[in-house]
Design a protein around this motif. Structure first.
Motif, PDB file in Angstrom:
ATOM      1  N   UNK A  20       1.097  -1.438  -0.328  1.00  0.00           N
ATOM      2  CA  UNK A  20      -0.020   0.075   0.178  1.00  0.00           C
ATOM      3  C   UNK A  20       0.876   1.610   0.449  1.00  0.00           C
ATOM      4  N   UNK A  21       1.740   1.196   0.756  1.00  0.00           N
ATOM      5  CA  UNK A  21       2.858   2.481   1.432  1.00  0.00           C
ATOM      6  C   UNK A  21       3.355   2.640  -0.387  1.00  0.00           C
ATOM      7  N   UNK A  22       4.043   1.588  -1.265  1.00  0.00           N
ATOM      8  CA  UNK A  22       4.621   1.742  -2.094  1.00  0.00           C
ATOM      9  C   UNK A  22       3.479   2.130  -2.677  1.00  0.00           C
ATOM     10  N   UNK A  23       2.604   1.641  -3.430  1.00  0.00           N
ATOM     11  CA  UNK A  23       1.934   1.659  -4.435  1.00  0.00           C
ATOM     12  C   UNK A  23       1.500   3.517  -4.214  1.00  0.00           C
ATOM     13  N   UNK A  24       1.277   3.699  -2.928  1.00  0.00           N
ATOM     14  CA  UNK A  24       0.868   5.755  -2.845  1.00  0.00           C
ATOM     15  C   UNK A  24       1.997   6.262  -3.146  1.00  0.00           C
ATOM     16  N   UNK A  25       3.790   5.845  -2.516  1.00  0.00           N
ATOM     17  CA  UNK A  25       4.501   6.538  -2.777  1.00  0.00           C
ATOM     18  C   UNK A  25       4.997   6.696  -5.598  1.00  0.00           C
ATOM     19  N   UNK A  26       4.491   5.809  -5.721  1.00  0.00           N
ATOM     20  CA  UNK A  26       4.565   5.865  -6.607  1.00  0.00           C
ATOM     21  C   UNK A  26       3.405   6.546  -7.068  1.00  0.00           C
ATOM     22  N   UNK A  27       1.980   6.230  -6.836  1.00  0.00           N
ATOM     23  CA  UNK A  27       1.273   6.803  -7.394  1.00  0.00           C
ATOM     24  C   UNK A  27       1.628   8.750  -7.291  1.00  0.00           C
ATOM     25  N   UNK A  32       3.406  14.309  -9.392  1.00  0.00           N
ATOM     26  CA  UNK A  32       3.945  15.439  -9.316  1.00  0.00           C
ATOM     27  C   UNK A  32       4.511  15.351 -10.805  1.00  0.00           C
ATOM     28  N   UNK A  33       5.022  14.047 -10.922  1.00  0.00           N
ATOM     29  CA  UNK A  33       5.597  14.459 -12.774  1.00  0.00           C
ATOM     30  C   UNK A  33       4.399  14.610 -14.205  1.00  0.00           C
ATOM     31  N   UNK A  34       3.119  14.631 -13.735  1.00  0.00           N
ATOM     32  CA  UNK A  34       2.457  15.498 -15.238  1.00  0.00           C
ATOM     33  C   UNK A  34       1.418  14.562 -15.414  1.00  0.00           C
ATOM     34  N   UNK A  35       1.680  13.135 -14.537  1.00  0.00           N
ATOM     35  CA  UNK A  35       0.547  12.224 -14.897  1.00  0.00           C
ATOM     36  C   UNK A  35      -0.425  12.287 -14.489  1.00  0.00           C
ATOM     37  N   UNK A  88      12.677  14.321  -0.198  1.00  0.00           N
ATOM     38  CA  UNK A  88      14.412  15.300  -0.678  1.00  0.00           C
ATOM     39  C   UNK A  88      14.177  14.900  -1.414  1.00  0.00           C
ATOM     40  N   UNK A  89      12.934  15.279  -2.082  1.00  0.00           N
ATOM     41  CA  UNK A  89      12.640  16.060  -3.958  1.00  0.00           C
ATOM     42  C   UNK A  89      11.000  16.916  -4.283  1.00  0.00           C
ATOM     43  N   UNK A  90      11.239  17.573  -3.927  1.00  0.00           N
ATOM     44  CA  UNK A  90      10.382  18.796  -4.140  1.00  0.00           C
ATOM     45  C   UNK A  90       9.136  19.104  -5.096  1.00  0.00           C
ATOM     46  N   UNK A  91       7.832  18.248  -4.180  1.00  0.00           N
ATOM     47  CA  UNK A  91       6.973  17.105  -5.448  1.00  0.00           C
ATOM     48  C   UNK A  91       6.269  18.230  -6.176  1.00  0.00           C
ATOM     49  N   UNK A  92       6.660  19.639  -6.066  1.00  0.00           N
ATOM     50  CA  UNK A  92       5.570  20.353  -7.327  1.00  0.00           C
ATOM     51  C   UNK A  92       6.915  21.819  -7.547  1.00  0.00           C
ATOM     52  N   UNK A  93       8.497  20.652  -7.555  1.00  0.00           N
ATOM     53  CA  UNK A  93       8.439  21.451  -8.375  1.00  0.00           C
ATOM     54  C   UNK A  93       9.414  20.381  -9.115  1.00  0.00           C
ATOM     55  N   UNK A  97      14.040  15.646 -16.039  1.00  0.00           N
ATOM     56  CA  UNK A  97      15.160  14.231 -16.772  1.00  0.00           C
ATOM     57  C   UNK A  97      13.743  13.341 -15.418  1.00  0.00           C
ATOM     58  N   UNK A  98      12.790  13.727 -14.310  1.00  0.00           N
ATOM     59  CA  UNK A  98      12.430  12.753 -13.542  1.00  0.00           C
ATOM     60  C   UNK A  98      11.309  12.867 -14.283  1.00  0.00           C
ATOM     61  N   UNK A  99      10.644  13.700 -15.119  1.00  0.00           N
ATOM     62  CA  UNK A  99       9.443  13.672 -15.913  1.00  0.00           C
ATOM     63  C   UNK A  99       9.551  12.705 -17.166  1.00  0.00           C
ATOM     64  N   UNK A 100      10.663  12.753 -17.674  1.00  0.00           N
ATOM     65  CA  UNK A 100      11.354  12.351 -18.832  1.00  0.00           C
ATOM     66  C   UNK A 100      11.257  10.725 -18.920  1.00  0.00           C
ATOM     67  N   UNK A 101      11.427  10.384 -17.206  1.00  0.00           N
ATOM     68  CA  UNK A 101      11.918   8.676 -17.156  1.00  0.00           C
ATOM     69  C   UNK A 101       9.914   8.432 -16.797  1.00  0.00           C
ATOM     70  N   UNK A 102       9.782   8.840 -16.174  1.00  0.00           N
ATOM     71  CA  UNK A 102       7.842   8.913 -15.758  1.00  0.00           C
ATOM     72  C   UNK A 102       7.133   8.169 -16.950  1.00  0.00           C
ATOM     73  N   UNK A 103       7.445   9.323 -18.051  1.00  0.00           N
ATOM     74  CA  UNK A 103       6.659   9.678 -18.839  1.00  0.00           C
ATOM     75  C   UNK A 103       7.522   8.695 -19.811  1.00  0.00           C
ATOM     76  N   UNK A 104       8.488   7.885 -20.225  1.00  0.00           N
ATOM     77  CA  UNK A 104       9.034   7.298 -20.817  1.00  0.00           C
ATOM     78  C   UNK A 104       9.068   5.453 -19.702  1.00  0.00           C
ATOM     79  N   UNK A 105       8.703   5.316 -19.142  1.00  0.00           N
ATOM     80  CA  UNK A 105       7.852   4.034 -18.235  1.00  0.00           C
ATOM     81  C   UNK A 105       7.592   2.912 -18.591  1.00  0.00           C
TER      82      UNK A 105
END
Length: 227
Positions: A20-27, A32-35, A88-93, A97-105
């Motif tokens: 459940x925690x991993x599912x929520x973190x991935x969501x 935050x990456x635009x999905x 460790x990551x500002x989810x508002x910004x 490169x992380x947006x690219x990785x999420x879009x290519x996943x």
């Protein structure tokens, strides 16, 4: 209550919490990456399915570089989302490169799942079958004995007018015993046991000769020792 039941319940609770925690973190990371919307919920399902497919390939086909590669990719994606959403990551910004990785996943996960399902199993780690030693030459017993001496004719009584009968031919010598190496006999027993386990019937001499790759006379000698 038995201790085994308590242990299984504890493991199940831990698995539900971790999933459940991993599912929520991935969501949260995908959102935050635009999905947004349903797409953010599809990312945890994709990561977990790839992780399960790689683990199942490892359990069914044994160690494989392909399965280990995709298992580590899915594990890094899951752990990376857990760490990134821990402050460790500002989810508002989110960085580009992380947006690219999420879009290519999605394309990466589809390629990994296809390779895991349709690629043949890697059998490089399987131990090779033991080599069958060459059969030893069979000594020629007849040539070693030399030519057989003709038996002396029986004395003929001068009073007997009937001619003496010719001497009977000597009985044929029994076929010489074929020496069989002990290692070859042990290997033949394993082959016969495997054949009987798979088919339910004892292995015949022709099948044994083909499986061992030996001459017919050597196969007969091995079959006689296995009987």
């Amino acid at each position: 209550m038995p201790r085994t039941a308590l242990r299984m319940d504890a493991v199940l609770v831990q698995a539900v919490i971790a999933g459940a925690l991993s599912f929520a973190h991935l969501h949260d990371l995908a959102a935050a990456a635009g999905q947004d919307g349903w797409k953010a919920w599809a990312y945890p399902v994709s990561v977990d399915l790839l992780l399960v497919a790689a683990w199942r390939r490892l359990r069914s086909d044994g160690p494989s570089r392909l399965a280990w590669c995709w298992f580590l990719i899915a594990l890094i994606a899951s752990l990376g989302a857990n760490v990134a959403t821990a402050g460790l990551l500002d989810l508002s910004n989110v960085p580009a490169w992380l947006r690219i990785l999420v879009a290519a996943w999605p394309a990466l996960a589809f390629m990994g799942g296809t390779l895991l399902v349709h690629s043949p199993a890697d059998r490089s780690s399987t131990a090779p079958a033991p080599a069958v030693p060459d059969p030893e030459p069979v000594p020629d017993v007849e040539s070693a004995r030399g030519p057989a001496a003709d038996p002396a004719p029986d004395p003929v009584d001068s009073a007997d007018a009937a001619p003496a009968l010719p001497p009977a031919d000597p009985a044929p010598a029994p076929p010489p015993a074929v020496p069989v190496p002990a290692a070859l006999v042990d290997h033949a027993r394993k082959v016969a046991a495997d054949h009987e386990h798979r088919t339910g019937a004892r292995i015949d001499t022709d099948t044994l000769r083909i499986r061992l790759g030996v001459p017919p006379h050597l196969a007969d000698a091995i079959a006689a020792q296995l009987a």
